[in-house]
Write an enzyme that holds these catalytic residues in place. Structure first.
Site, PDB file in Angstrom:
ATOM      1  N   ARG A 115     -89.463 -43.306  -5.979  1.00 50.76           N
ATOM      2  CA  ARG A 115     -88.116 -42.745  -6.394  1.00 50.76           C
ATOM      3  C   ARG A 115     -87.096 -42.697  -5.597  1.00 50.76           C
ATOM      4  NH1 ARG A 115     -90.893 -38.333  -9.138  1.00 50.76           N
ATOM      5  NH2 ARG A 115     -90.808 -38.633 -11.220  1.00 50.76           N
ATOM      6  N   LYS A 136     -74.452 -52.059  -4.443  1.00 51.88           N
ATOM      7  CA  LYS A 136     -74.751 -52.569  -5.501  1.00 51.88           C
ATOM      8  C   LYS A 136     -76.072 -53.271  -5.273  1.00 51.88           C
ATOM      9  CE  LYS A 136     -70.726 -53.287  -8.340  1.00 51.88           C
ATOM     10  NZ  LYS A 136     -69.986 -54.587  -9.312  1.00 51.88           N
ATOM     11  N   GLU A 178     -65.800 -65.938  -0.611  1.00 50.93           N
ATOM     12  CA  GLU A 178     -65.542 -64.519  -0.794  1.00 50.93           C
ATOM     13  C   GLU A 178     -64.775 -64.149   0.487  1.00 50.93           C
ATOM     14  OE1 GLU A 178     -66.574 -63.049  -3.255  1.00 50.93           O
ATOM     15  OE2 GLU A 178     -68.207 -63.884  -4.162  1.00 50.93           O
ATOM     16  N   LYS A 221     -62.969 -55.086   1.577  1.00 54.13           N
ATOM     17  CA  LYS A 221     -64.001 -54.609   0.274  1.00 54.13           C
ATOM     18  C   LYS A 221     -63.934 -53.053   0.495  1.00 54.13           C
ATOM     19  CE  LYS A 221     -68.078 -55.119  -1.950  1.00 54.13           C
ATOM     20  NZ  LYS A 221     -69.218 -56.029  -2.124  1.00 54.13           N
ATOM     21  N   GLU A 231     -66.675 -49.014 -10.272  1.00 59.82           N
ATOM     22  CA  GLU A 231     -65.977 -50.224 -10.906  1.00 59.82           C
ATOM     23  C   GLU A 231     -65.188 -49.756 -12.078  1.00 59.82           C
ATOM     24  OE1 GLU A 231     -66.549 -54.792 -12.189  1.00 59.82           O
ATOM     25  OE2 GLU A 231     -67.602 -54.048 -10.443  1.00 59.82           O
ATOM     26  N   ARG A 235     -61.866 -51.674  -8.267  1.00 58.18           N
ATOM     27  CA  ARG A 235     -62.909 -52.234  -7.694  1.00 58.18           C
ATOM     28  C   ARG A 235     -63.116 -53.825  -8.539  1.00 58.18           C
ATOM     29  NH1 ARG A 235     -69.027 -50.829  -5.585  1.00 58.18           N
ATOM     30  NH2 ARG A 235     -69.669 -52.741  -5.032  1.00 58.18           N
ATOM     31  N   ASN A 239     -63.316 -58.869  -8.358  1.00 61.97           N
ATOM     32  CA  ASN A 239     -63.391 -60.132  -9.425  1.00 61.97           C
ATOM     33  C   ASN A 239     -62.785 -61.182  -9.211  1.00 61.97           C
ATOM     34  OD1 ASN A 239     -65.953 -58.677 -10.181  1.00 61.97           O
ATOM     35  ND2 ASN A 239     -64.950 -57.394 -11.482  1.00 61.97           N
ATOM     36  N   HIS A 242     -63.628 -64.644 -10.318  1.00 61.54           N
ATOM     37  CA  HIS A 242     -64.786 -64.593 -10.751  1.00 61.54           C
ATOM     38  C   HIS A 242     -65.043 -64.547 -12.427  1.00 61.54           C
ATOM     39  CE1 HIS A 242     -65.942 -63.403  -6.719  1.00 61.54           C
ATOM     40  NE2 HIS A 242     -67.101 -63.401  -7.013  1.00 61.54           N
ATOM     41  N   HIS A 246     -67.835 -67.429 -12.779  1.00 64.21           N
ATOM     42  CA  HIS A 246     -69.212 -67.042 -13.093  1.00 64.21           C
ATOM     43  C   HIS A 246     -69.542 -68.094 -14.313  1.00 64.21           C
ATOM     44  CE1 HIS A 246     -69.666 -62.798 -11.446  1.00 64.21           C
ATOM     45  NE2 HIS A 246     -70.357 -63.493 -10.775  1.00 64.21           N
ATOM     46  N   HIS A 256     -72.865 -69.824  -5.665  1.00 67.06           N
ATOM     47  CA  HIS A 256     -71.924 -68.650  -6.179  1.00 67.06           C
ATOM     48  C   HIS A 256     -70.391 -68.987  -5.826  1.00 67.06           C
ATOM     49  CE1 HIS A 256     -70.184 -64.784  -7.547  1.00 67.06           C
ATOM     50  NE2 HIS A 256     -69.988 -64.631  -6.429  1.00 67.06           N
TER      51      HIS A 256
END
Ligand code: NAD
Ligand code: ZN
Length: 355
Positions: A115, A136, A178, A221, A231, A235, A239, A242, A246, A256
């Site tokens: 947990r 994340k 990035e 960031k 997000e 946030r 992107n 992206h 993506h 990426h």
């Protein structure tokens, strides 16, 4: 250089420097069990360091497959069962040593093991200046990337820049997208500065002054994620590049950041159309050429299939494709972009690469 998050509680330090590992001791001395989760390629190059840490702290070493192959449910199951067989206590710290893939995977393991146990990020790629910060964590599903995961903050990010010396240029290019994105979200001075510093392949390969630019990137960031961890709002700005990126990444399975750079160029074209701006597209295309991004794949891009992929982006809402645009450098907004505009932008986009 050291940064610290500024949440209301549960903050963590981000140390960015050569030999940052010298400070690891301060963060792990009180744990009963320590598990190093190490990317295979990093282990191949840096086992003298990982062996040293393992013996110093009587830590377990767990070598995981290089890169994305680690982020699967089956590997997660295998790993968590094997960790549980070691009868670890809750006073355990997992330490990710690798790029974004190892960090995402280890963070997810940590968030679910017993947990939740502590974890520390030791990023070894340029891209991971982005992925190691923000909490994340997750793995991939057969339905898409990063769909199984959590928000789970590390206890520290210890970014030892010595690791970057073994990165292949292709991975430098991927991470640099990035760093450049963060400059675009920052201000025009940041962009001019970074373009002058890394004006061609040779300059970028040298990674001179990278500490400063990674620090700036992390700072940008942090400003965004501390304001909006989950997000719902700003946030989304992260992107930038992206939505289209993506789709290209998914279709062509390229690194990426290579796809994100292409997405950034596409975004400028959409911005010019939608917001009536006059960003100099040729400038950005030439910049990417000078850095030697592999751009041949642009010839193989085809609008309809990319449009479908853009529609599937989990960041969209019911009104269709959403993109981050730049009102100005350093001044992003999120807009819905319709089929017609995307298709027009795509035709223009292709024309820049045919020259
Ligand atoms: P990666 O972890 O796959 O590493 C890229 C490659 O570099 C791999 O082959 C790896 O083995 C190798 N490598 C790593 N360090 C090395 C070193 N020092 N020397 C030589 N080779 C080395 O990829 P990445 O580009 O670091 O990160 C991409 C991942 O990050 C994706 O899974 C993406 O989903 C995730 N990501 C997460 C977030 C987040 O907020 N959590 C943000 C952006 C990206
Ligand atoms: Zn990204």
């Amino acid at each position: 250089m050291k940064l610290e998050t500024t949440y209301k509680s549960n903050n963590y330090p981000i140390i960015i420097e050569h030999h940052a590992l010298d400070q690891l001791h301060d963060y792990i001395k009180n744990y009963q069990d320590i598990v190093l989760v190490i990317d295979q390629k990093v282990e191949n190059e840096w086992s003298h360091i990982t062996d040293f840490i393992a013996s110093e702290y009587e830590a377990h070493k767990l070598i995981v497959p290089s890169g994305e192959t680690t982020k699967t449910l089956s590997f997660y199951e295998e790993t968590i069962e094997s960790l549980l067989s070691k009868q670890l206590t809750r006073n355990t710290c997992l330490i990710a040593i690798g790029g974004g893939a190892t960090g995402d995977f280890t963070g997810f393991l940590a968030s679910t093991l017993l947990r939740g146990v502590d974890f520390i990020q030791i990023p070894t790629t340029i891209l991971a200046h982005d992925s190691s910060v923000g909490g994340k964590v997750g793995i991939n599903s057969k339905h898409g990337k990063n769909l199984i995961g959590a928000f789970y903050r590390p206890k520290a990010v210890i970014y030892d820049l010595n690791f970057l010396s073994t990165l292949p240029y292709s991975e430098i290019l991927s991470g640099y997208a990035e760093v450049y994105k963060h400059a675009l979200l920052n201000d025009i001075e940041s962009v001019n500065h970074i373009e002058a510093q890394y004006s061609d392949e040779q300059a970028l390969k040298s990674l001179d002054e990278i500490e400063y630019y990674l620090y700036k990137g992390v700072q940008t960031k942090l400003n965004i994620i501390v304001a909006d961890e989950k997000e719902s709002n700003v946030r989304k700005f992260l992107n930038l590049g992206h939505t289209f990126g993506h789709a290209v990444e998914y279709k062509f399975k390229i690194p990426h950041g290579h796809a994100v750079m292409i997405g950034i160029v596409f975004q400028f074209i959409v911005t010019n159309i939608m917001l009536n701006k006059s960003f100099n597209i040729a400038h950005y295309v030439n910049y990417l050429r000078g850095l030697n991004y592999p751009l041949d794949i642009v010839n193989d891009l085809e609008f309809e299939s990319l449009y479908k992929l853009m529609l599937n982006d989990k960041k969209n809402d019911e009104q269709g494709v959403q993109m981050v645009l730049l009102k100005d450098i350093g001044d992003p907004i999120v807009r819905h972009v319709d089929y017609k505009t995307l298709s027009k932008a795509f035709a223009e986009f292709k024309s820049y690469f045919n020259k």
